[in-house]
Design a protein around this motif. Sequence first.
Motif, PDB file in Angstrom:
ATOM      1  N   ASN A 132      10.118 -18.762  -4.613  1.00  0.00           N
ATOM      2  CA  ASN A 132      11.096 -17.835  -4.015  1.00  0.00           C
ATOM      3  C   ASN A 132      10.984 -17.829  -2.496  1.00  0.00           C
ATOM      4  O   ASN A 132      11.993 -17.849  -1.789  1.00  0.00           O
ATOM      5  N   ALA A 133       9.737 -17.795  -2.008  1.00  0.00           N
ATOM      6  CA  ALA A 133       9.530 -17.704  -0.558  1.00  0.00           C
ATOM      7  C   ALA A 133      10.096 -18.949   0.128  1.00  0.00           C
ATOM      8  O   ALA A 133      10.812 -18.853   1.132  1.00  0.00           O
ATOM      9  N   ARG A 143      17.496 -18.939 -11.193  1.00  0.00           N
ATOM     10  CA  ARG A 143      16.828 -19.834 -10.234  1.00  0.00           C
ATOM     11  C   ARG A 143      16.153 -20.993 -10.965  1.00  0.00           C
ATOM     12  O   ARG A 143      16.219 -22.141 -10.513  1.00  0.00           O
ATOM     13  N   GLU A 145       6.453 -16.832  -6.995  1.00  0.00           N
ATOM     14  CA  GLU A 145       6.618 -16.172  -5.691  1.00  0.00           C
ATOM     15  C   GLU A 145       6.714 -17.198  -4.563  1.00  0.00           C
ATOM     16  O   GLU A 145       7.516 -17.058  -3.639  1.00  0.00           O
ATOM     17  N   TRP A 169      12.345 -21.032  -1.050  1.00  0.00           N
ATOM     18  CA  TRP A 169      13.803 -21.028  -1.251  1.00  0.00           C
ATOM     19  C   TRP A 169      14.450 -20.129  -0.198  1.00  0.00           C
ATOM     20  O   TRP A 169      15.437 -20.507   0.447  1.00  0.00           O
ATOM     21  N   ASP A 170      13.891 -18.933  -0.022  1.00  0.00           N
ATOM     22  CA  ASP A 170      14.490 -17.986   0.922  1.00  0.00           C
ATOM     23  C   ASP A 170      14.337 -18.479   2.361  1.00  0.00           C
ATOM     24  O   ASP A 170      15.192 -18.224   3.206  1.00  0.00           O
ATOM     25  N   ARG A 171      13.241 -19.202   2.626  1.00  0.00           N
ATOM     26  CA  ARG A 171      12.990 -19.680   3.992  1.00  0.00           C
ATOM     27  C   ARG A 171      13.892 -20.866   4.340  1.00  0.00           C
ATOM     28  O   ARG A 171      14.573 -20.873   5.342  1.00  0.00           O
ATOM     29  N   GLN A 172      13.864 -21.861   3.454  1.00  0.00           N
ATOM     30  CA  GLN A 172      14.575 -23.092   3.827  1.00  0.00           C
ATOM     31  C   GLN A 172      15.853 -23.326   3.032  1.00  0.00           C
ATOM     32  O   GLN A 172      16.588 -24.263   3.316  1.00  0.00           O
ATOM     33  N   GLY A 173      16.135 -22.482   2.027  1.00  0.00           N
ATOM     34  CA  GLY A 173      17.312 -22.703   1.187  1.00  0.00           C
ATOM     35  C   GLY A 173      17.071 -23.917   0.304  1.00  0.00           C
ATOM     36  O   GLY A 173      16.026 -24.547   0.378  1.00  0.00           O
ATOM     37  N   SER A 174      18.059 -24.219  -0.516  1.00  0.00           N
ATOM     38  CA  SER A 174      17.898 -25.394  -1.365  1.00  0.00           C
ATOM     39  C   SER A 174      18.656 -26.551  -0.738  1.00  0.00           C
ATOM     40  O   SER A 174      19.751 -26.349  -0.204  1.00  0.00           O
TER      41      SER A 174
END
Length: 401
Positions: free
Chosen positions: A390-391, A314, A387, A393-398
Motif C-alpha cells: 500500500n505504501a 488491490r 502495508e 502504491w500510494d507513493r509511486q502509483g502503479s
Amino acid sequence: MKRSITDLALFGGPSAFLHPLYVGKPTVGDRARFFARLDWALDNNWLTNGGPLARELEDRIADLAGVKHCIATCNATIALELVLRASGVTGQVIMPSLTFAATPHSASWLGLEPVFCDVDPETGSIDPDLAASLITPETGAIIGVHLWGRAAPVDALAKVAAEHDVKLFYDAAHALGCTAGGQPIGGFGAAEVFSFHATKTVMSFEGGAVVTDDSVLADRIRVMHNFGIERDKTISSIGTNGKMSEAAAAMGLTSLDAFPATRERNRANYSLYRAELHGIPGISLITFDENEENNYQYVIMQVDQALTGLSRDRLQEILRAEKVLAQPYFSPACHQLKPYRTDPPLRLPHTERLSGRVLALPTGPSVSFEDIRRVCSVIRLCASHGEQVNALWDRQGSVTA
Ligand code: T4K
C-alpha cells in the motif's frame, strides 16, 4: 519467482506470466471428435430445431442430473425465463443477491420483481429463514442458487416453499455434476437450470438446459422454447426461440465427454491452491463438502483486508498486472447493480461482506500446477507485505495505471 514487492509488475517488474491466465478458459475436449460431430450434422443437413445431437445431449444431461426431462436451450438465462414463464409465476421472486446478474434479469425481463435475500455468512447461499420472512401474498417463487457449485440448502428451502405454497426453482448454472445429500443437483425444486456458457465446466459455446421431473412442465417448456409450436405443428400459445443448435450440441457433447477428466483436474488444482495458500493470514479459499460430488470449476479466494492490509480490489489489480485475470465473482452483488439499486439502499450485510472479499482464481485443465504455484507465490508475497505494498502504491502509483 518474485522475491520482493518491488519485483511486482505493478511497480515495474516483469509480469509473472507471458500470456494471460483466465478464469473460465473454455474446456473444449477432443477437437477431432467435435469436428467429426459437426461434419455429421452438416452431412445430415439437420442443424437445429431439436436435432439428434441436441437430443443426445439432453439424454446425457438428464442421466447425469438423475431426472426424467431435459430441454437444451440457447443459454441459461433464457432457460430461467422459460421456467418462470411456463410455471405461471407472477409478482415477486425471492432470490439471493450474491449471484450473477442473469438470475434477477431473468425475472425482471418477464416483468417480475426480484426480491433480494441475504445469505448465510458461512456458505454464501440464500438463508432459508430470511427467505421465509420475505414471503408475502405477492410472492410467486423462490430461486435458490448453487453458488460456485456448492449446493443451496435444498431441504430447508423445500420446507419453506411447501409451508408457504410457493414455487421453488434453482439456478444451477455452476453446479453440473454436483450433489446435495448425495443426490445429483438437477432434481431439486420444480426445475433447475444449467449453463453451458463457454466459461462453464461443460460448455457448448452458448447453451443451457432446464431439467425437471415434472412431465407437464417439461412439455410446456419444450413447446415454449420453440415458438409455441405443438407436436401437431399448431401454435396455441406464445413462445420464444430458446433452442440449442446442433453446432452448440456438438460442442456440448464433446465438452461433456471431457467432463470426468476436467473435474479431476479441477479438483487437483483446487487442492494445490489450498496447499499453496495455506497459512497466509487473511487469505482463505471457500471449501467444498468432500462427502458430496463437486465440480470445483470455481476456486474462490477470500481476502480479509483487516489481516492482509490489502483490499481485494488491490490484490486483483496486482494479479492483473502479472497477467492473472482473476474475477470478482460476484461483486458488486446484484442489489448494488444499477438496475436494482434502491433509495435508501437495501442492506444485505452478509452478502456485502462476502462480495467485497471474493476473487475467482484461474483454474481448469489449461492451468498447470506450475502456474498455480506462481499465482500463489504472488498472493503470498503481497498478502504478507500488505502495508508495504500500500505504501509503495500510494507513493509511486502503479506503472500500469
Ligand atoms: N446464473 C448464474 C449463477 C451464472 O453465473 C450465469 C452465467 C447465468 C445464470 C447465466 O448463464 P448463461 O445465460 O450465460 O448461460 C461470464 C459468463 O458470460 C456467464 O455465462 C457466467 N455466468 C458469468 C459468471 O461469467 P463475464 O462477463 O464474467 O464473462 P467474460 O467475457 O468477462 O469472461 C470471463 C473470463 O472467461 C475471462 O477471464 C475471459 C474468459 N473467457 C471468456 C470467454 C467468453 C475465455 O477464456 N474464453 C471465452 O470464450 O460473464
